[in-house]
Design an enzyme around this catalytic site. Structure first.
Site, PDB file in Angstrom:
ATOM      1  N   GLU A 338     -40.190 -12.580  22.874  1.00  0.00           N
ATOM      2  CA  GLU A 338     -41.550 -12.766  23.379  1.00  0.00           C
ATOM      3  C   GLU A 338     -42.365 -13.759  22.553  1.00  0.00           C
ATOM      4  OE1 GLU A 338     -42.333  -8.496  25.512  1.00  0.00           O
ATOM      5  OE2 GLU A 338     -42.659  -8.582  23.343  1.00  0.00           O
TER       6      GLU A 338
HETATM    7  N1  IFG Z   1     -41.037  -5.418  24.606  1.00  0.00           N
HETATM    8  C1  IFG Z   1     -41.233  -5.861  23.225  1.00  0.00           C
HETATM    9  C2  IFG Z   1     -41.432  -4.781  22.194  1.00  0.00           C
HETATM   10  C3  IFG Z   1     -42.201  -3.580  22.737  1.00  0.00           C
HETATM   11  C4  IFG Z   1     -41.541  -3.092  24.014  1.00  0.00           C
HETATM   12  C5  IFG Z   1     -42.145  -1.780  24.487  1.00  0.00           C
HETATM   13  C6  IFG Z   1     -38.795  -6.100  23.060  1.00  0.00           C
HETATM   14  C7  IFG Z   1     -37.626  -6.850  22.474  1.00  0.00           C
HETATM   15  C8  IFG Z   1     -41.655  -4.164  25.048  1.00  0.00           C
HETATM   16  N2  IFG Z   1     -40.026  -6.634  22.822  1.00  0.00           N
HETATM   17  O1  IFG Z   1     -38.605  -5.083  23.684  1.00  0.00           O
HETATM   18  O2  IFG Z   1     -42.130  -5.323  21.079  1.00  0.00           O
HETATM   19  O3  IFG Z   1     -43.552  -3.908  22.938  1.00  0.00           O
HETATM   20  O4  IFG Z   1     -41.358  -1.184  25.477  1.00  0.00           O
END
Ligand code: IFG
Length: 522
Positions: A338
């Site tokens: 992200e």
């Molecule tokens: N995605 C984000 C996490 C977390 C997650 C919560 C990943 C690799 C959603 N990145 O999962 O930091 O916020 O479910």
């Protein structure tokens, strides 16, 4: 007189369990006759042959281990401690000078079946003794968890007798990397909570614990060359609480606690995104030289290290060097997810340089699947969580894939719409949803040979206590452990759910705050 009474009782107990000596293929061990002690082992072993009798675990039982090995002695003591806590007995551990006799539990590396590999074991149980054989102490430790799951309280327990059903178990894992991740950044969890989680992982033969040590909301590991990362960057968390961090001494304590349970710690420093806590700690890390405020919300994707500033790579070199020096395991997780505020070219440039730094300190790179956009080191691992194309890009470069698809393994997802904690952006994940899939056929083109293993990430935006961790982790974690350990040909939800229901006794014995899913016949 007491002794005589005891002996009569023990013989009576053994007699009650009539011997149907004809071995029969069974998914579990079970005695026959008057006392039905059926076991429910999770993860299910590769091969179980029951012979229908019982070994009487009682006050005369003693554990013997190969002489001359402190490591094996410590492993034997671990078993004694766990059995004594459960049974109230006072089982001792002794170094075997010769093959132990009747009434013994013997842990040995001699005569091991080499084909069972690093973590495999053989468990031979007769009325006379229990013999656990393995190639490595790690295999003995995995086999000990099976013993813990078959030494069950039953009707005779009040009299200090515990009947272990007889038979032979031959067992080894499908995947070498069986993991849970705990996000200690969004909310901080202290050393004791982390150790308790590691203790639970050991019971289910999980061998890796991934600590998500940094994110926008908190930096959780002391870095001596950049002290403000924890002094400032570790001082809060989601919701504005006081946060916290591990000193390097505390981190080393966690690493040792895990190693004593043959669990490898994988430290993660998430970058270049998810870095507000670091950016807020050092203005010079920011492209504009200005430090943002600490962040206590839960949005993602707004932060990025300054990928074209040299000081960024000095910072990363110091961080990676200090953490690798404290981490005996082979992996360092660089995050990479992200990075929505990092230009793609800058991201690729950044990840390529960071991989070189990690390799310089002798570790294998693990990263969230976006790292497949860069030029991956041959022995690196892309953690598949959201983008199946990235998983394919990774294997096209010869990297391995760690399967953690959010829709199946993210145990921060609510079970259903009524779950009081957790998120549901990926899916509602009930216990059967979490179990009913096969990593080796989940993504077309990604086969078993491409897959190093499986992980259950637990993100901490909505949790702040050990009880919260337990509620989201159980009863889904045993299923993830079974997916990582047991051949898919032996896995079936309609059979597994009954074994899982039988594990309520262990959850309750361990005081775990588990979710009583309506999908499980408790
Ligand atoms: N995605 C984000 C996490 C977390 C997650 C919560 C990943 C690799 C959603 N990145 O999962 O930091 O916020 O479910």
């Amino acid at each position: 007189m007491e002794n005589l009474k005891f002996i009569v009782l023990a013989i009576a107990a053994a007699m009650i369990v009539t011997a149907s000596c004809k071995p029969r293929e069974s998914t579990d061990l079970a005695t026959t006759g008057m006392i039905l002690t059926k076991t429910s082992i999770i993860p299910k072993p590769v091969s179980v042959t029951a012979t229908g009798e019982a070994f009487s675990l009682n006050s005369k039982t003693a554990i013997f281990v190969d002489a001359g090995s402190d490591e094996i002695l410590r492993t034997g003591q671990y078993l004694a401690d766990k059995l004594n806590a459960t049974t109230g007995l006072a089982i001792s551990v002794n170094e075997a000078q010769a093959e132990p006799g009747k009434g013994s539990i013997f842990l040995t590396l001699s005569g091991a079946d080499q084909s069972l590999g690093e973590e495999g074991y053989t468990l031979d149980i007769t009325r006379q003794k229990v013999k656990l054989t393995a190639v490595n102490p790690a295999g003995l430790f995995r086999g000990i968890q099976t013993i813990r799951q078959i030494a069950l309280k039953d009707t005779l327990s009040a009299k200090g007798l515990f009947m272990i059903p007889t038979g032979t178990i031959s067992d080894k894992p499908e995947y070498s990397y069986r993991s849970m991740m705990l996000d200690v950044s969004r909310h901080f969890f202290g050393v004791e909570d982390v150790k308790q989680v590691i203790e639970y992982l050991a019971f289910y033969k999980i061998n890796t614990f991934h600590m998500h040590l940094s994110d926008d909301q908190g930096w959780r590991i002391e870095i001596k060359s950049w002290p403000n990362l924890t002094i400032h960057g570790g001082s809060t968390q989601v919701g504005g609480g006081k946060g916290g961090f591990y000193t390097q001494e505390q981190y080393s304590d966690i690493v040792k606690f895990a190693a004593d349970r043959y669990i490898t710690i994988v430290p993660e420093i998430d970058m270049p995104g998810h870095t507000n806590a670091a950016l807020s700690s050092y203005p010079e890390l920011n492209c504009d030289g200005k430090a943002p405020d600490l962040y206590t919300g839960t949005t993602v994707g707004f932060s990025s290290l300054c990928t074209r500033k040299e000081i960024t790579y000095q910072f990363i070199d110091d961080v990676v060097r200090e953490i690798c020096a404290l981490t005996p395991g082979p992996f360092f997780h660089i995050g990479g997810d992200e990075s929505n505020s990092t230009k793609v070219d800058d991201y690729i440039y950044f990840v390529n340089r960071v991989q070189d730094i990690v390799a310089k300190y002798g570790k294998r790179v693990v990263g969230w699947d976006e790292i497949a956009l860069s030029t991956l080191k041959p022995n690196s691992v892309a953690q598949c969580w959201a983008n199946e194309e990235n998983a394919k890009k990774a294997i096209a470069q010869g990297a391995k894939v760690l399967m953690a698809p959010a829709k199946k393994t993210y145990i921060d997802m609510k079970y259903d719409s009524t779950t009081h904690i957790g998120l549901h952006w990926a899916a509602f994940i009930e216990v059967d949803d979490n179990y009913n899939w096969d990593p080796a056929s989940y993504i077309p083109g990604v086969t078993k040979d491409n897959i190093i293993g499986i992980e259950a990430p637990l993100w901490a935006e909505t949790i702040s206590t050990l009880e919260d961790i337990e509620y989201l982790t159980f009863p889904r974690l045993p299923g993830v452990a079974e997916i990582g350990w047991t051949p898919v040909s032996l896995r079936n939800w309609d059979e597994y759910k009954f074994r899982l229901a039988d594990h309520a006794r262990f959850f309750e014995e361990m005081g775990i705050n588990y979710y009583k899913s309506p999908r499980v016949p408790w």
